[in-house]
Design a protein around this motif. Structure first.
Motif, PDB file in Angstrom:
ATOM      1  N   LYS A 211       0.810  -1.209   0.000  1.00 32.43           N
ATOM      2  CA  LYS A 211       0.000   0.000   0.000  1.00 32.43           C
ATOM      3  C   LYS A 211       0.846   1.263   0.000  1.00 32.43           C
ATOM      4  CE  LYS A 211      -3.707   2.253   2.584  1.00 32.43           C
ATOM      5  NZ  LYS A 211      -4.581   2.185   3.783  1.00 32.43           N
ATOM      6  N   THR A 212       1.952   1.238   0.739  1.00 29.93           N
ATOM      7  CA  THR A 212       2.788   2.435   0.850  1.00 29.93           C
ATOM      8  C   THR A 212       3.991   2.416  -0.094  1.00 29.93           C
ATOM      9  OG1 THR A 212       4.021   1.380   2.647  1.00 29.93           O
ATOM     10  CG2 THR A 212       2.146   2.774   3.251  1.00 29.93           C
ATOM     11  N   LYS A 213       4.234   1.290  -0.742  1.00 25.60           N
ATOM     12  CA  LYS A 213       5.419   1.154  -1.577  1.00 25.60           C
ATOM     13  C   LYS A 213       5.376   2.108  -2.769  1.00 25.60           C
ATOM     14  CE  LYS A 213       8.214  -2.326  -3.945  1.00 25.60           C
ATOM     15  NZ  LYS A 213       8.340  -3.755  -4.296  1.00 25.60           N
ATOM     16  N   PHE A 214       4.209   2.174  -3.445  1.00 23.59           N
ATOM     17  CA  PHE A 214       4.110   3.028  -4.627  1.00 23.59           C
ATOM     18  C   PHE A 214       4.086   4.504  -4.248  1.00 23.59           C
ATOM     19  CE2 PHE A 214       2.228  -1.032  -6.083  1.00 23.59           C
ATOM     20  CZ  PHE A 214       3.118  -1.300  -7.097  1.00 23.59           C
ATOM     21  N   ALA A 215       3.432   4.798  -3.114  1.00 24.92           N
ATOM     22  CA  ALA A 215       3.428   6.189  -2.643  1.00 24.92           C
ATOM     23  C   ALA A 215       4.849   6.642  -2.341  1.00 24.92           C
ATOM     24  CB  ALA A 215       2.552   6.320  -1.404  1.00 24.92           C
ATOM     25  N   LYS A 216       5.647   5.776  -1.706  1.00 22.58           N
ATOM     26  CA  LYS A 216       7.041   6.126  -1.404  1.00 22.58           C
ATOM     27  C   LYS A 216       7.835   6.354  -2.678  1.00 22.58           C
ATOM     28  CE  LYS A 216      11.045   6.547   0.523  1.00 22.58           C
ATOM     29  NZ  LYS A 216      11.716   5.528   1.311  1.00 22.58           N
ATOM     30  N   ALA A 217       7.606   5.512  -3.702  1.00 22.18           N
ATOM     31  CA  ALA A 217       8.326   5.672  -4.970  1.00 22.18           C
ATOM     32  C   ALA A 217       8.017   7.030  -5.597  1.00 22.18           C
ATOM     33  CB  ALA A 217       7.952   4.547  -5.923  1.00 22.18           C
ATOM     34  N   ARG A 218       6.750   7.446  -5.538  1.00 21.23           N
ATOM     35  CA  ARG A 218       6.382   8.761  -6.078  1.00 21.23           C
ATOM     36  C   ARG A 218       6.992   9.887  -5.241  1.00 21.23           C
ATOM     37  NH1 ARG A 218       2.216   9.326  -9.718  1.00 21.23           N
ATOM     38  NH2 ARG A 218       1.259   7.409 -10.448  1.00 21.23           N
ATOM     39  N   LYS A 219       7.025   9.697  -3.933  1.00 24.82           N
ATOM     40  CA  LYS A 219       7.608  10.725  -3.071  1.00 24.82           C
ATOM     41  C   LYS A 219       9.098  10.892  -3.333  1.00 24.82           C
ATOM     42  CE  LYS A 219       4.448  10.632   0.878  1.00 24.82           C
ATOM     43  NZ  LYS A 219       4.330  10.393   2.336  1.00 24.82           N
ATOM     44  N   VAL A 220       9.779   9.802  -3.601  1.00 24.95           N
ATOM     45  CA  VAL A 220      11.213   9.879  -3.912  1.00 24.95           C
ATOM     46  C   VAL A 220      11.432  10.773  -5.135  1.00 24.95           C
ATOM     47  CG1 VAL A 220      13.176   8.540  -4.795  1.00 24.95           C
ATOM     48  CG2 VAL A 220      11.893   7.702  -2.835  1.00 24.95           C
ATOM     49  N   VAL A 221      10.597  10.587  -6.155  1.00 24.64           N
ATOM     50  CA  VAL A 221      10.687  11.427  -7.355  1.00 24.64           C
ATOM     51  C   VAL A 221      10.356  12.873  -7.016  1.00 24.64           C
ATOM     52  CG1 VAL A 221       9.745  11.848  -9.655  1.00 24.64           C
ATOM     53  CG2 VAL A 221      10.146   9.503  -8.890  1.00 24.64           C
ATOM     54  N   GLU A 342       0.580  17.643  -8.228  1.00 26.62           N
ATOM     55  CA  GLU A 342      -0.830  17.397  -8.523  1.00 26.62           C
ATOM     56  C   GLU A 342      -1.062  15.940  -8.912  1.00 26.62           C
ATOM     57  OE1 GLU A 342      -3.291  19.371  -7.820  1.00 26.62           O
ATOM     58  OE2 GLU A 342      -1.734  20.698  -7.051  1.00 26.62           O
ATOM     59  N   SER A 343      -0.140  15.383  -9.657  1.00 31.20           N
ATOM     60  CA  SER A 343      -0.256  13.978 -10.046  1.00 31.20           C
ATOM     61  C   SER A 343      -0.182  13.081  -8.823  1.00 31.20           C
ATOM     62  CB  SER A 343       0.856  13.616 -11.033  1.00 31.20           C
ATOM     63  OG  SER A 343       0.850  12.225 -11.317  1.00 31.20           O
ATOM     64  N   TYR A 344       0.676  13.425  -7.884  1.00 30.84           N
ATOM     65  CA  TYR A 344       0.804  12.620  -6.667  1.00 30.84           C
ATOM     66  C   TYR A 344      -0.520  12.567  -5.912  1.00 30.84           C
ATOM     67  CZ  TYR A 344       2.096  11.160  -2.009  1.00 30.84           C
ATOM     68  OH  TYR A 344       2.135  10.513  -0.813  1.00 30.84           O
ATOM     69  N   PHE A 345      -1.155  13.727  -5.721  1.00 31.45           N
ATOM     70  CA  PHE A 345      -2.400  13.753  -4.964  1.00 31.45           C
ATOM     71  C   PHE A 345      -3.568  13.154  -5.746  1.00 31.45           C
ATOM     72  CE2 PHE A 345      -0.216  17.114  -2.454  1.00 31.45           C
ATOM     73  CZ  PHE A 345      -0.289  16.448  -1.232  1.00 31.45           C
ATOM     74  N   THR A 346      -3.441  13.071  -7.042  1.00 25.07           N
ATOM     75  CA  THR A 346      -4.470  12.404  -7.840  1.00 25.07           C
ATOM     76  C   THR A 346      -4.541  10.925  -7.494  1.00 25.07           C
ATOM     77  OG1 THR A 346      -4.185  13.962  -9.669  1.00 25.07           O
ATOM     78  CG2 THR A 346      -5.233  11.851 -10.190  1.00 25.07           C
ATOM     79  N   TYR A 347      -3.376  10.310  -7.268  1.00 27.31           N
ATOM     80  CA  TYR A 347      -3.315   8.875  -7.005  1.00 27.31           C
ATOM     81  C   TYR A 347      -3.261   8.531  -5.518  1.00 27.31           C
ATOM     82  CZ  TYR A 347      -2.393   8.373 -11.975  1.00 27.31           C
ATOM     83  OH  TYR A 347      -2.493   8.408 -13.344  1.00 27.31           O
ATOM     84  N   HIS A 348      -2.964   9.532  -4.683  1.00 30.26           N
ATOM     85  CA  HIS A 348      -2.830   9.259  -3.243  1.00 30.26           C
ATOM     86  C   HIS A 348      -3.599  10.302  -2.449  1.00 30.26           C
ATOM     87  CE1 HIS A 348       0.280   6.315  -4.243  1.00 30.26           C
ATOM     88  NE2 HIS A 348       0.793   7.225  -5.040  1.00 30.26           N
ATOM     89  N   GLN A 349      -4.896  10.278  -2.591  1.00 26.66           N
ATOM     90  CA  GLN A 349      -5.757  11.261  -1.923  1.00 26.66           C
ATOM     91  C   GLN A 349      -5.667  11.172  -0.401  1.00 26.66           C
ATOM     92  OE1 GLN A 349      -7.475  13.707  -3.143  1.00 26.66           O
ATOM     93  NE2 GLN A 349      -7.168  13.271  -5.313  1.00 26.66           N
ATOM     94  N   GLU A 350      -5.380   9.947   0.110  1.00 23.94           N
ATOM     95  CA  GLU A 350      -5.344   9.775   1.559  1.00 23.94           C
ATOM     96  C   GLU A 350      -4.216  10.562   2.196  1.00 23.94           C
ATOM     97  OE1 GLU A 350      -2.714   6.611  -0.194  1.00 23.94           O
ATOM     98  OE2 GLU A 350      -4.686   7.493  -0.617  1.00 23.94           O
ATOM     99  N   ASP A 351      -3.209  10.982   1.397  1.00 26.56           N
ATOM    100  CA  ASP A 351      -2.076  11.741   1.925  1.00 26.56           C
ATOM    101  C   ASP A 351      -2.284  13.244   1.783  1.00 26.56           C
ATOM    102  OD1 ASP A 351      -0.790   9.511   2.654  1.00 26.56           O
ATOM    103  OD2 ASP A 351       0.514   9.393   0.891  1.00 26.56           O
ATOM    104  N   ASP A 352      -3.505  13.647   1.385  1.00 24.73           N
ATOM    105  CA  ASP A 352      -3.736  15.061   1.079  1.00 24.73           C
ATOM    106  C   ASP A 352      -3.493  15.966   2.273  1.00 24.73           C
ATOM    107  OD1 ASP A 352      -4.471  17.071  -0.733  1.00 24.73           O
ATOM    108  OD2 ASP A 352      -6.481  17.167   0.100  1.00 24.73           O
ATOM    109  N   ASN A 353      -3.701  15.440   3.475  1.00 26.45           N
ATOM    110  CA  ASN A 353      -3.513  16.261   4.665  1.00 26.45           C
ATOM    111  C   ASN A 353      -2.277  15.872   5.457  1.00 26.45           C
ATOM    112  OD1 ASN A 353      -5.841  17.853   4.286  1.00 26.45           O
ATOM    113  ND2 ASN A 353      -7.117  16.148   5.000  1.00 26.45           N
TER     114      ASN A 353
END
Length: 353
Positions: A211-221, A342-353
């Protein structure tokens, strides 16, 4: 005097290793404490990686110490030969060179004061002491104050960006102390080096849940591009500092354009960073992007015309060209960073806050 997390964890690892050695009846316990202090790393992943390399390196050192000790005795010359052979094998196998000091300690404590009888058991006890220290360091790093590099990296990027933006606003308004500015500029450049190291630590952190693996990959970028944007801003500041006199001799309308464009861009940059932390919405982002792009076109056109209409000499125009190029590149990087956020929050809405 400041006691940071790493200082605290180093002391705690030594304490745990010493107590564990006493409880297990392994003496002298200070060998375990020494190893624990040498093994603490700035990240969990690095400590884990260090353990893997340390176990292999110490097995090599301990095995050679036993073999050479039984075959040739424990003369200083023999100990030195074992150390050299161990280092050569460690480097040949591509193990982390930072494991070498602990491996040398292992060899010396096995061969330096070993009994004539029960040599193999004595070596095993000493090897166990070393491994106890290594694992104590790993457990401390894993469970006590695990580093949160994401928060620290964001805060440092934000602070460096705000500081550089502040100096640019002062320079474009001819209201700055040159000595203080240049000292701060040098600190900002040094801070970029520290941020690169911090980013590497954050990138090395592992996620073990899908669940968090892809979010972390996007955050690294994202953080890589945040760093790039901040670096571009510091380049603009350095270019303004280097070409301050030429900038002040620009026609008034061009100085005003540079000032307005940098105000737009630094505000846009700050809003992107605030958007990532959830402090603002996206309502103004598109408008700010369009405003910055329009300012970019106006500045570029005015700069080109200044040469055609002889408002600047050829030498002045060429000297200011890198500054304009840095501003254009900074604008381009901010547009790219904005789209990524914007792309990050499109795919990871739960991290919006």
């Amino acid at each position: 005097m400041r006691f940071g997390a790493r200082i605290f964890k180093t002391g705690l690892a030594v304490i745990i290793a010493l107590y564990a050695a006493h409880l297990l009846g392994l003496e002298p316990a200070f060998f375990a404490g020494l190893t624990a202090g040498l093994t603490i790393q700035p990240s969990i992943y690095r400590t884990y990686q260090r353990i893997l390399h340390q176990v292999q390196a110490n097995l090599i050192g301990a095995a050679l110490a036993v073999i050479f000790g039984l075959a040739f005795g424990q003369e200083p010359f023999v100990i030195g030969v074992v150390v050299m052979i161990s280092i050569a094998i460690i480097l040949k196998l591509g193990l982390d060179s930072s494991t070498i000091p602990v491996t040398i300690v292992t060899i010396v404590i096995i061969m330096g004061n070993s009994p004539d009888d029960g040599y193999a058991m004595f070596a095993l006890a000493r090897f166990s002491l070393i491994m106890l220290g290594v694992f104590s360091a790993f457990l401390v790093n894993l469970f006590f104050l695990p580093p949160k590099y994401e928060n620290k990296l964001y805060d440092e990027i934000f602070a460096t960006t705000e500081n550089a933006a502040r100096w640019i606003r002062l320079i474009t308004r001819q209201d700055t102390n040159v000595q203080a500015r240049r000292e701060d500029l040098e600190e900002s450049r040094e801070k970029l080096v520290e941020l690169d190291q911090l980013y590497l630590f954050y990138k090395e952190e592992r996620n073990y849940f899908r669940k968090t693996k892809f979010a972390k990959a996007r955050k690294v970028v994202l953080f890589r591009e945040m760093l790039t944007a901040t670096r571009e801003l510091v380049h603009v500041l350095g270019s303004l500092d280097e070409r301050e006199n030429d900038f002040y001799h620009l026609p008034e309308h061009m100085k005003r354009l540079v000032q307005q464009q940098m105000d737009h861009l630094t505000n846009y940059h700050g809003r992107i960073l605030a958007r990532y932390s959830g402090k603002v919405t996206t309502q103004m982002t598109d408008f700010m992007s369009e405003e910055a792009d329009e300012g970019n076109e106006s500045l570029t056109e005015s700069f080109m015309n200044s040469y055609d209409y002889k408002e600047l000499s050829r030498e002045e125009w060429l000297n200011l060209l890198p500054l304009i190029a840095y501003i254009i590149e900074y604008n381009s990087q901010l547009d790219h960073l904005d789209r990524l956020v914007e792309s990050y929050f499109t795919y990871h809405q739960e991290d919006d806050n």
